[in-house]
Design a protein around this motif. Structure first.
Motif, PDB file in Angstrom:
ATOM      1  N   SER A 184       8.628   6.313   4.965  1.00 28.85           N
ATOM      2  CA  SER A 184       7.637   7.360   5.203  1.00 28.85           C
ATOM      3  C   SER A 184       8.295   8.711   4.952  1.00 28.85           C
ATOM      4  O   SER A 184       9.476   8.902   5.266  1.00 28.85           O
ATOM      5  N   ASP A 185       7.541   9.645   4.385  1.00 28.52           N
ATOM      6  CA  ASP A 185       8.074  10.969   4.086  1.00 28.52           C
ATOM      7  C   ASP A 185       6.980  11.997   4.316  1.00 28.52           C
ATOM      8  O   ASP A 185       5.825  11.774   3.944  1.00 28.52           O
ATOM      9  N   SER A 186       7.328  13.112   4.931  1.00 25.78           N
ATOM     10  CA  SER A 186       6.371  14.199   5.107  1.00 25.78           C
ATOM     11  C   SER A 186       6.946  15.454   4.459  1.00 25.78           C
ATOM     12  O   SER A 186       8.168  15.628   4.390  1.00 25.78           O
ATOM     13  N   ASP A 213       0.816  -1.203   0.000  1.00 29.64           N
ATOM     14  CA  ASP A 213       0.000   0.000   0.000  1.00 29.64           C
ATOM     15  C   ASP A 213       0.853   1.257   0.000  1.00 29.64           C
ATOM     16  O   ASP A 213       1.841   1.353   0.725  1.00 29.64           O
ATOM     17  N   LEU A 214       0.439   2.232  -0.822  1.00 28.05           N
ATOM     18  CA  LEU A 214       0.976   3.583  -0.777  1.00 28.05           C
ATOM     19  C   LEU A 214      -0.103   4.431  -0.127  1.00 28.05           C
ATOM     20  O   LEU A 214      -1.196   4.584  -0.673  1.00 28.05           O
ATOM     21  N   ASP A 215       0.157   4.930   1.076  1.00 23.14           N
ATOM     22  CA  ASP A 215      -0.791   5.781   1.805  1.00 23.14           C
ATOM     23  C   ASP A 215      -0.407   7.232   1.582  1.00 23.14           C
ATOM     24  O   ASP A 215       0.757   7.611   1.769  1.00 23.14           O
ATOM     25  N   VAL A 216      -1.397   8.054   1.210  1.00 18.34           N
ATOM     26  CA  VAL A 216      -1.178   9.475   0.997  1.00 18.34           C
ATOM     27  C   VAL A 216      -2.177  10.238   1.854  1.00 18.34           C
ATOM     28  O   VAL A 216      -3.378  10.020   1.756  1.00 18.34           O
ATOM     29  N   THR A 217      -1.677  11.110   2.704  1.00 14.61           N
ATOM     30  CA  THR A 217      -2.504  11.956   3.556  1.00 14.61           C
ATOM     31  C   THR A 217      -2.086  13.397   3.317  1.00 14.61           C
ATOM     32  O   THR A 217      -0.892  13.679   3.205  1.00 14.61           O
ATOM     33  N   SER A 237       1.774  17.220   3.476  1.00 15.30           N
ATOM     34  CA  SER A 237       1.434  15.887   2.980  1.00 15.30           C
ATOM     35  C   SER A 237       2.375  14.858   3.612  1.00 15.30           C
ATOM     36  O   SER A 237       3.509  15.162   3.965  1.00 15.30           O
ATOM     37  N   LYS A 238       1.858  13.647   3.729  1.00 15.81           N
ATOM     38  CA  LYS A 238       2.649  12.539   4.260  1.00 15.81           C
ATOM     39  C   LYS A 238       2.370  11.313   3.398  1.00 15.81           C
ATOM     40  O   LYS A 238       1.220  10.991   3.109  1.00 15.81           O
ATOM     41  N   THR A 239       3.420  10.656   2.976  1.00 14.75           N
ATOM     42  CA  THR A 239       3.291   9.423   2.202  1.00 14.75           C
ATOM     43  C   THR A 239       4.002   8.291   2.939  1.00 14.75           C
ATOM     44  O   THR A 239       5.039   8.504   3.565  1.00 14.75           O
ATOM     45  N   SER A 240       3.437   7.098   2.837  1.00 13.63           N
ATOM     46  CA  SER A 240       4.048   5.905   3.414  1.00 13.63           C
ATOM     47  C   SER A 240       3.969   4.782   2.394  1.00 13.63           C
ATOM     48  O   SER A 240       2.902   4.516   1.835  1.00 13.63           O
ATOM     49  N   TYR A 241       5.098   4.138   2.149  1.00 13.04           N
ATOM     50  CA  TYR A 241       5.148   2.989   1.233  1.00 13.04           C
ATOM     51  C   TYR A 241       6.112   1.975   1.812  1.00 13.04           C
ATOM     52  O   TYR A 241       7.269   2.306   2.098  1.00 13.04           O
ATOM     53  N   ARG A 242       5.600   0.775   1.994  1.00 16.03           N
ATOM     54  CA  ARG A 242       6.363  -0.272   2.656  1.00 16.03           C
ATOM     55  C   ARG A 242       6.835   0.241   4.010  1.00 16.03           C
ATOM     56  O   ARG A 242       6.052   0.675   4.825  1.00 16.03           O
TER      57      ARG A 242
END
Length: 128
Positions: free
Chosen positions: A68-70, A33-37, A60-65
């Motif tokens: 995580s990056d904000s 999953d790639l989560d985008v907030t 924005s914050k993204t998480s993949y595997r």
């Protein structure tokens, strides 16, 4: 010139001078999953209802595997958004891809109730 595009659906609330957007999306890539907030607010120099230039800040914050990056961001653009009609915006943001290329954005806001709607946003990173 290569292009990478990410489509997001956001909830949008407006007044004559301010907009507030927030959204969350999950994309499935081969079982990961790639989560985008994200969330953002804009201030218009004129009236949103008549069309105006704006400045905005976002996060924005993204998480993949396990990564995580904000990213806080700043944008400038033009928008025409009314409480009960189809609205639109165009902008450029300092949010960038891994090579530092700026993000260009086009959005359409579909009203659901007075001062509340669904925003469909497209971000494009143009590589040189």
């Amino acid at each position: 010139m290569e292009k990478a595009i990410l489509d997001m659906v956001l909830v949008s609330n407006i007044s004559e001078k301010f907009t507030f957007d927030a959204g969350y999306a999950v994309f499935d890539f081969d079982g990961h999953d790639l989560d985008v907030t994200g969330a953002g607010i804009t201030y218009s120099f004129g009236s949103n209802f008549e069309g105006s230039f704006f400045i905005g800040i976002d996060y924005s914050k993204t998480s993949y595997r396990s990564d995580s990056d904000s990213d806080p961001g700043f944008s400038v653009g033009y928008q025409k958004i009314t409480p009960s009609e189809l609205g639109w915006d165009v902008s450029i943001s300092d949010s960038s891809d891994s090579d530092g290329n700026p993000a260009f954005s086009v959005g359409i806001r579909i009203p659901v109730e007075e001062h509340f709607g669904i925003k469909i946003q497209e971000l494009s990173f143009v590589k040189k």
